[in-house]
Design a protein around this motif. Structure first.
Motif, PDB file in Angstrom:
ATOM      1  N   LYS A 206      -2.930  17.876   4.424  1.00 16.84           N
ATOM      2  CA  LYS A 206      -4.361  17.583   4.309  1.00 16.84           C
ATOM      3  C   LYS A 206      -4.739  16.328   5.089  1.00 16.84           C
ATOM      4  O   LYS A 206      -5.788  16.266   5.713  1.00 16.84           O
ATOM      5  CB  LYS A 206      -4.762  17.465   2.843  1.00 16.84           C
ATOM      6  CG  LYS A 206      -4.776  18.799   2.120  1.00 16.84           C
ATOM      7  CD  LYS A 206      -5.251  18.644   0.696  1.00 16.84           C
ATOM      8  CE  LYS A 206      -5.263  19.961  -0.039  1.00 16.84           C
ATOM      9  NZ  LYS A 206      -6.372  20.813   0.295  1.00 16.84           N
ATOM     10  N   VAL A 207      -3.881  15.326   5.061  1.00 19.34           N
ATOM     11  CA  VAL A 207      -4.147  14.096   5.816  1.00 19.34           C
ATOM     12  C   VAL A 207      -4.153  14.392   7.312  1.00 19.34           C
ATOM     13  O   VAL A 207      -5.029  13.930   8.044  1.00 19.34           O
ATOM     14  CB  VAL A 207      -3.126  12.992   5.458  1.00 19.34           C
ATOM     15  CG1 VAL A 207      -3.148  11.863   6.484  1.00 19.34           C
ATOM     16  CG2 VAL A 207      -3.411  12.443   4.067  1.00 19.34           C
ATOM     17  N   GLU A 208      -3.192  15.172   7.773  1.00 21.88           N
ATOM     18  CA  GLU A 208      -3.138  15.520   9.194  1.00 21.88           C
ATOM     19  C   GLU A 208      -4.387  16.276   9.624  1.00 21.88           C
ATOM     20  O   GLU A 208      -4.889  16.083  10.728  1.00 21.88           O
ATOM     21  CB  GLU A 208      -1.882  16.340   9.500  1.00 21.88           C
ATOM     22  CG  GLU A 208      -0.617  15.514   9.486  1.00 21.88           C
ATOM     23  CD  GLU A 208       0.643  16.345   9.649  1.00 21.88           C
ATOM     24  OE1 GLU A 208       0.591  17.593   9.527  1.00 21.88           O
ATOM     25  OE2 GLU A 208       1.704  15.737   9.896  1.00 21.88           O
ATOM     26  N   ALA A 209      -4.909  17.112   8.742  1.00 22.00           N
ATOM     27  CA  ALA A 209      -6.105  17.898   9.070  1.00 22.00           C
ATOM     28  C   ALA A 209      -7.364  17.039   9.141  1.00 22.00           C
ATOM     29  O   ALA A 209      -8.309  17.391   9.847  1.00 22.00           O
ATOM     30  CB  ALA A 209      -6.299  19.007   8.042  1.00 22.00           C
ATOM     31  N   THR A 210      -7.379  15.922   8.440  1.00 27.97           N
ATOM     32  CA  THR A 210      -8.594  15.089   8.398  1.00 27.97           C
ATOM     33  C   THR A 210      -8.463  13.765   9.133  1.00 27.97           C
ATOM     34  O   THR A 210      -9.455  13.060   9.285  1.00 27.97           O
ATOM     35  CB  THR A 210      -8.987  14.785   6.933  1.00 27.97           C
ATOM     36  OG1 THR A 210      -7.915  14.095   6.299  1.00 27.97           O
ATOM     37  CG2 THR A 210      -9.336  16.038   6.167  1.00 27.97           C
ATOM     38  N   SER A 211      -7.286  13.419   9.598  1.00 27.44           N
ATOM     39  CA  SER A 211      -7.061  12.070  10.135  1.00 27.44           C
ATOM     40  C   SER A 211      -7.905  11.750  11.372  1.00 27.44           C
ATOM     41  O   SER A 211      -8.426  10.642  11.484  1.00 27.44           O
ATOM     42  CB  SER A 211      -5.578  11.832  10.407  1.00 27.44           C
ATOM     43  OG  SER A 211      -5.113  12.674  11.429  1.00 27.44           O
ATOM     44  N   GLN A 212      -8.042  12.676  12.308  1.00 28.57           N
ATOM     45  CA  GLN A 212      -8.830  12.382  13.515  1.00 28.57           C
ATOM     46  C   GLN A 212     -10.299  12.166  13.192  1.00 28.57           C
ATOM     47  O   GLN A 212     -10.922  11.239  13.709  1.00 28.57           O
ATOM     48  CB  GLN A 212      -8.671  13.494  14.544  1.00 28.57           C
ATOM     49  CG  GLN A 212      -7.321  13.487  15.219  1.00 28.57           C
ATOM     50  CD  GLN A 212      -7.237  14.559  16.301  1.00 28.57           C
ATOM     51  OE1 GLN A 212      -8.073  15.434  16.401  1.00 28.57           O
ATOM     52  NE2 GLN A 212      -6.205  14.472  17.125  1.00 28.57           N
ATOM     53  N   ALA A 213     -10.851  13.009  12.338  1.00 28.43           N
ATOM     54  CA  ALA A 213     -12.262  12.860  11.962  1.00 28.43           C
ATOM     55  C   ALA A 213     -12.474  11.574  11.170  1.00 28.43           C
ATOM     56  O   ALA A 213     -13.472  10.869  11.378  1.00 28.43           O
ATOM     57  CB  ALA A 213     -12.722  14.064  11.154  1.00 28.43           C
ATOM     58  N   LEU A 214     -11.551  11.245  10.289  1.00 25.81           N
ATOM     59  CA  LEU A 214     -11.666  10.009   9.517  1.00 25.81           C
ATOM     60  C   LEU A 214     -11.599   8.800  10.435  1.00 25.81           C
ATOM     61  O   LEU A 214     -12.388   7.860  10.302  1.00 25.81           O
ATOM     62  CB  LEU A 214     -10.564   9.928   8.456  1.00 25.81           C
ATOM     63  CG  LEU A 214     -10.609   8.663   7.600  1.00 25.81           C
ATOM     64  CD1 LEU A 214     -11.767   8.730   6.615  1.00 25.81           C
ATOM     65  CD2 LEU A 214      -9.299   8.464   6.874  1.00 25.81           C
TER      66      LEU A 214
END
Length: 160
Positions: A9-17
């Motif tokens: 989940k972190v990998e999926a959201t890290s760029q946007a965050l």
């Protein structure tokens, strides 16, 4: 949620965050990276507070926003905007400074206006989701968006 699910989940959201944090930090990528690291650590350490019915990215953005506010209150400062503008004016400046006018305008907004603008336009969150992330009413978010748009329009128009 187990460790592997958390990492996924972190990998999926890290760029946007990170994109959100760079905007929130007005282009200071080092500060944004520090906040992102602290956010991921806080999220991992408090994963037991995450409720599956909540959206993981909203929960993570709330942690990131609160971390940003804590750092600002503690007085940790980023590089000055004058320094960044001087570097951007240098012919050798790379493409990392192509958004400097936007970052300068974002820096002129209040933290609440900047957060609402970035979450709404950059991250495509609804007003309801933004209200949950920043712990405010939907009416307050609408007002922050309205004021933020007006302030940005004025600042960006003045720069032309």
């Amino acid at each position: 949620m187990n460790r592997e699910q958390f990492i996924s989940k972190v990998e999926a959201t890290s760029q946007a965050l990170r994109r959100f944090l760079v905007g929130l930090c007005c282009g200071d990528t080092a500060l944004a990276d520090d906040i992102a690291q602290e956010t991921f650590l806080k999220a991992y350490l408090s994963i037991d507070t995450f409720r599956d019915q909540a959206k993981f990215s909203s929960w993570l953005y709330r942690i990131a926003y609160n971390t940003f506010i804590s750092i600002k209150r503690a007085g940790r400062q980023s590089l000055s905007l004058d320094h960044a503008e001087a570097v951007a004016a240098d012919d050798r400046a790379d493409s990392a400074f192509r958004y400097q006018a936007l970052y300068a305008a974002l820096d002129g907004l209040s933290e609440k206006e900047r957060t609402a603008i970035l979450l709404f336009y950059l991250q495509d969150y609804s007003i309801k989701e933004i209200a949950e992330i920043i712990d405010a009413s939907e009416a307050a978010v609408k007002q922050q968006l309205s004021r933020g748009r007006a302030h940005l329009k004025g600042m960006l128009t003045d720069q032309k």
